[in-house]
Enzyme design. Structure first.
Site, PDB file in Angstrom:
ATOM      1  N   ARG A 173       3.644  -8.090  25.631  1.00 40.06           N
ATOM      2  CA  ARG A 173       2.202  -8.388  25.664  1.00 40.06           C
ATOM      3  C   ARG A 173       1.918  -9.225  26.910  1.00 40.06           C
ATOM      4  O   ARG A 173       1.993 -10.446  26.890  1.00 40.06           O
ATOM      5  CB  ARG A 173       1.856  -9.160  24.391  1.00 40.06           C
ATOM      6  CG  ARG A 173       0.440  -9.636  24.313  1.00 40.06           C
ATOM      7  CD  ARG A 173       0.273 -10.639  23.211  1.00 40.06           C
ATOM      8  NE  ARG A 173       0.067 -10.038  21.921  1.00 40.06           N
ATOM      9  CZ  ARG A 173       0.031 -10.723  20.777  1.00 40.06           C
ATOM     10  NH1 ARG A 173       0.203 -12.029  20.778  1.00 40.06           N
ATOM     11  NH2 ARG A 173      -0.168 -10.115  19.639  1.00 40.06           N
ATOM     12  N   GLU A 190      -4.431  -9.514  20.554  1.00 37.45           N
ATOM     13  CA  GLU A 190      -4.000  -8.580  19.496  1.00 37.45           C
ATOM     14  C   GLU A 190      -4.760  -7.262  19.534  1.00 37.45           C
ATOM     15  O   GLU A 190      -4.316  -6.281  18.945  1.00 37.45           O
ATOM     16  CB  GLU A 190      -4.203  -9.224  18.120  1.00 37.45           C
ATOM     17  CG  GLU A 190      -3.264 -10.349  17.841  1.00 37.45           C
ATOM     18  CD  GLU A 190      -2.188 -10.004  16.805  1.00 37.45           C
ATOM     19  OE1 GLU A 190      -2.456  -9.190  15.927  1.00 37.45           O
ATOM     20  OE2 GLU A 190      -1.092 -10.557  16.914  1.00 37.45           O
TER      21      GLU A 190
HETATM   22  C1  UGA Z   1      -0.780 -14.111  17.601  1.00 39.64           C
HETATM   23  C2  UGA Z   1      -1.801 -14.307  16.506  1.00 39.64           C
HETATM   24  O1  UGA Z   1      -2.230 -13.102  15.978  1.00 39.64           O
HETATM   25  C3  UGA Z   1      -2.991 -15.031  16.997  1.00 39.64           C
HETATM   26  O2  UGA Z   1      -2.742 -16.402  17.026  1.00 39.64           O
HETATM   27  C4  UGA Z   1      -3.529 -14.612  18.333  1.00 39.64           C
HETATM   28  O3  UGA Z   1      -4.668 -13.796  18.182  1.00 39.64           O
HETATM   29  C5  UGA Z   1      -2.575 -13.918  19.233  1.00 39.64           C
HETATM   30  O4  UGA Z   1      -1.317 -13.634  18.780  1.00 39.64           O
HETATM   31  C6  UGA Z   1      -2.431 -14.714  20.522  1.00 39.64           C
HETATM   32  O5  UGA Z   1      -2.410 -15.943  20.484  1.00 39.64           O
HETATM   33  O6  UGA Z   1      -2.288 -14.087  21.562  1.00 39.64           O
HETATM   34  P1  UGA Z   1       1.673 -13.293  17.482  1.00 39.64           P
HETATM   35  O7  UGA Z   1       1.965 -13.630  18.905  1.00 39.64           O
HETATM   36  O8  UGA Z   1       2.368 -12.094  16.961  1.00 39.64           O
HETATM   37  O9  UGA Z   1       0.135 -13.109  17.224  1.00 39.64           O
HETATM   38  O10 UGA Z   1       1.924 -14.530  16.517  1.00 39.64           O
HETATM   39  P2  UGA Z   1       3.041 -15.603  16.269  1.00 39.64           P
HETATM   40  O11 UGA Z   1       2.949 -15.955  14.819  1.00 39.64           O
HETATM   41  O12 UGA Z   1       2.891 -16.731  17.192  1.00 39.64           O
HETATM   42  O13 UGA Z   1       4.424 -14.845  16.482  1.00 39.64           O
HETATM   43  C7  UGA Z   1       4.952 -14.542  17.726  1.00 39.64           C
HETATM   44  C8  UGA Z   1       6.252 -13.775  17.539  1.00 39.64           C
HETATM   45  O14 UGA Z   1       7.223 -14.631  16.950  1.00 39.64           O
HETATM   46  C9  UGA Z   1       6.159 -12.549  16.640  1.00 39.64           C
HETATM   47  O15 UGA Z   1       6.916 -11.514  17.192  1.00 39.64           O
HETATM   48  C10 UGA Z   1       6.807 -13.008  15.332  1.00 39.64           C
HETATM   49  O16 UGA Z   1       7.412 -11.964  14.610  1.00 39.64           O
HETATM   50  C11 UGA Z   1       7.829 -13.993  15.846  1.00 39.64           C
HETATM   51  N1  UGA Z   1       8.200 -15.031  14.849  1.00 39.64           N
HETATM   52  C12 UGA Z   1       7.254 -15.794  14.246  1.00 39.64           C
HETATM   53  C13 UGA Z   1       9.551 -15.229  14.566  1.00 39.64           C
HETATM   54  O17 UGA Z   1      10.443 -14.560  15.120  1.00 39.64           O
HETATM   55  N2  UGA Z   1       9.888 -16.192  13.649  1.00 39.64           N
HETATM   56  C14 UGA Z   1       8.964 -16.956  13.014  1.00 39.64           C
HETATM   57  O18 UGA Z   1       9.354 -17.826  12.186  1.00 39.64           O
HETATM   58  C15 UGA Z   1       7.613 -16.763  13.332  1.00 39.64           C
END
Ligand code: UGA
Length: 336
Positions: free
Chosen positions: A304, A119
């Site tokens: 990413r 992040e």
């Molecule tokens: C994560 C978290 O910030 C941390 O766990 C960590 O530091 C980092 O990234 C990592 O593991 O590299 P992110 O990948 O955005 O961030 O977190 P998620 O909650 O896993 O979401 C991933 C993607 O799925 C995001 O774009 C989010 O908007 C999307 N999402 C999430 C959905 O489309 N639907 C959902 O119900 C949940």
């Protein structure tokens, strides 16, 4: 070696503890509020567990920093919904509590292996994020999602400065969407209550729609936990001192998939588990607006991808588990 793991019952801490006990002769000193993910470790003679809160148990923490050779402070809030809903808790725990640990490692001259995060790169436009050349790009202050990224970034900078000016021995690692058994609780039904993979598994099992934030075109490189832990073990080993004062992306650039594809794959895979096949075949994928799902303070990362040549060269490490295998192992853990 004596290894101190703060937050040993977390996703990374629990897997790391287990691997250390089975693959090395090191001893683990561990603290966490809970111990439900440590069932395989608790009775091990080289595992010394203390149930407690690192903020309240300051004496225990100091005593063990002094006693151990390597410190891994893994206590943190790591779900994006919490960054938006509870930014001060993220600051207090992820930043303030960890700063105190970093200072003690500097003071007592202990090696620290610290979890930075993918992040920190935020919305960097690079097609591949490089530890030494990529800019760290976050949004305006009212986009509170970035409090996690910037808290971690400042700690990275503090650690780097302690290294340069006070000879702190450190390694920073940046996990890129590590996943696997014991990630988050699939029974947490709160939208955004867990990271995306466990969120989607829970949605399917509960017969809910899967919410694709912004349509689900955003991509992540999903990295299986065993690969991540393999890199961490090599950082702790620190062969030829090659992990000393380094920053490593730890991710799987080959498994870069959109969130929509992840959702579709999960639906298909869960259909193979007879108990859940009917729920999976009824699951619908629904697009939801990011502000509606997370609140106005959210901003997403579209791409990413980690550059991993530094981890590959210094640690002789490569990710080995592809997404198909990793998802199957994860689903077996949660569903069988
Ligand atoms: C994560 C978290 O910030 C941390 O766990 C960590 O530091 C980092 O990234 C990592 O593991 O590299 P992110 O990948 O955005 O961030 O977190 P998620 O909650 O896993 O979401 C991933 C993607 O799925 C995001 O774009 C989010 O908007 C999307 N999402 C999430 C959905 O489309 N639907 C959902 O119900 C949940």
């Amino acid at each position: 070696m004596n290894i101190l793991i703060l937050g040993a019952n977390g996703f990374i801490g629990s897997h790391l503890s287990e691997t250390i006990l089975t693959q090395t002769n090191w001893s683990v000193f561990a603290i966490d509020l809970a111990q439900d993910k440590l069932e395989k470790c608790l009775s091990h003679e080289r595992f010394h567990f203390f149930a407690g809160d690192i903020i309240k148990q300051k004496e225990w923490v100091t005593e063990h920093i002094k006693k151990c050779d390597v410190v891994l402070p893994l206590v943190a809030i790591a779900t994006p919904a919490a960054y938006v809903q509870n930014p001060l808790s993220v600051f207090e725990l992820d930043f303030e509590a960890n700063l105190a640990i970093i200072r003690q490692c500097a003071h007592y001259k202990k090696r620290i292996i610290f979890p930075s995060t993918s992040e920190v790169y935020g919305m960097c436009p690079d097609t591949e994020f490089d530890e030494e050349t990529s800019n760290l790009v976050t949004g305006p202050i009212h986009k509170e999602r970035w409090i996690y990224s910037t808290s971690k970034q400042l700690l990275d900078r503090v650690i780097y400065a302690y290294g340069k000016h006070h000879a702190l021995a450190y390694t920073l690692f940046r996990p890129f969407n590590w996943y696997g058994p014991k990630l988050d609780n699939i029974f947490n039904s709160k939208p955004g209550g867990s990271r995306v993979l466990t969120q989607f598994i829970g949605n399917i099992l509960r017969g809910e729609d899967i919410m694709l934030v912004g349509g689900g075109a955003q991509q992540r490189c999903f990295t299986y936990i065993d690969d991540g832990i393999g890199a961490l073990i090599k950082m702790i080993e620190n062969k030829n001192n090659l992990a000393h004062q380094q920053i490593f992306n730890v991710g799987n650039p080959l498994e870069n998939v959109s969130i929509r594809v992840l959702a579709e794959s999960l639906v298909e895979l869960i259909k193979r588990y007879p108990q859940y096949a009917s729920a999976a075949s009824k699951t619908k994928l629904v697009t939801v607006d990011a502000a509606q799902y997370y609140g106005a303070g959210y901003q997403d990362v579209q791409l990413r991808v980690p550059a991993i040549h530094r981890a590959s060269k210094c640690l002789d490490w490569q990710p080995r588990v592809n997404l198909a295998t990793g998802l199957r192992k994860t689903l077996d853990f949660y569903l069988v």
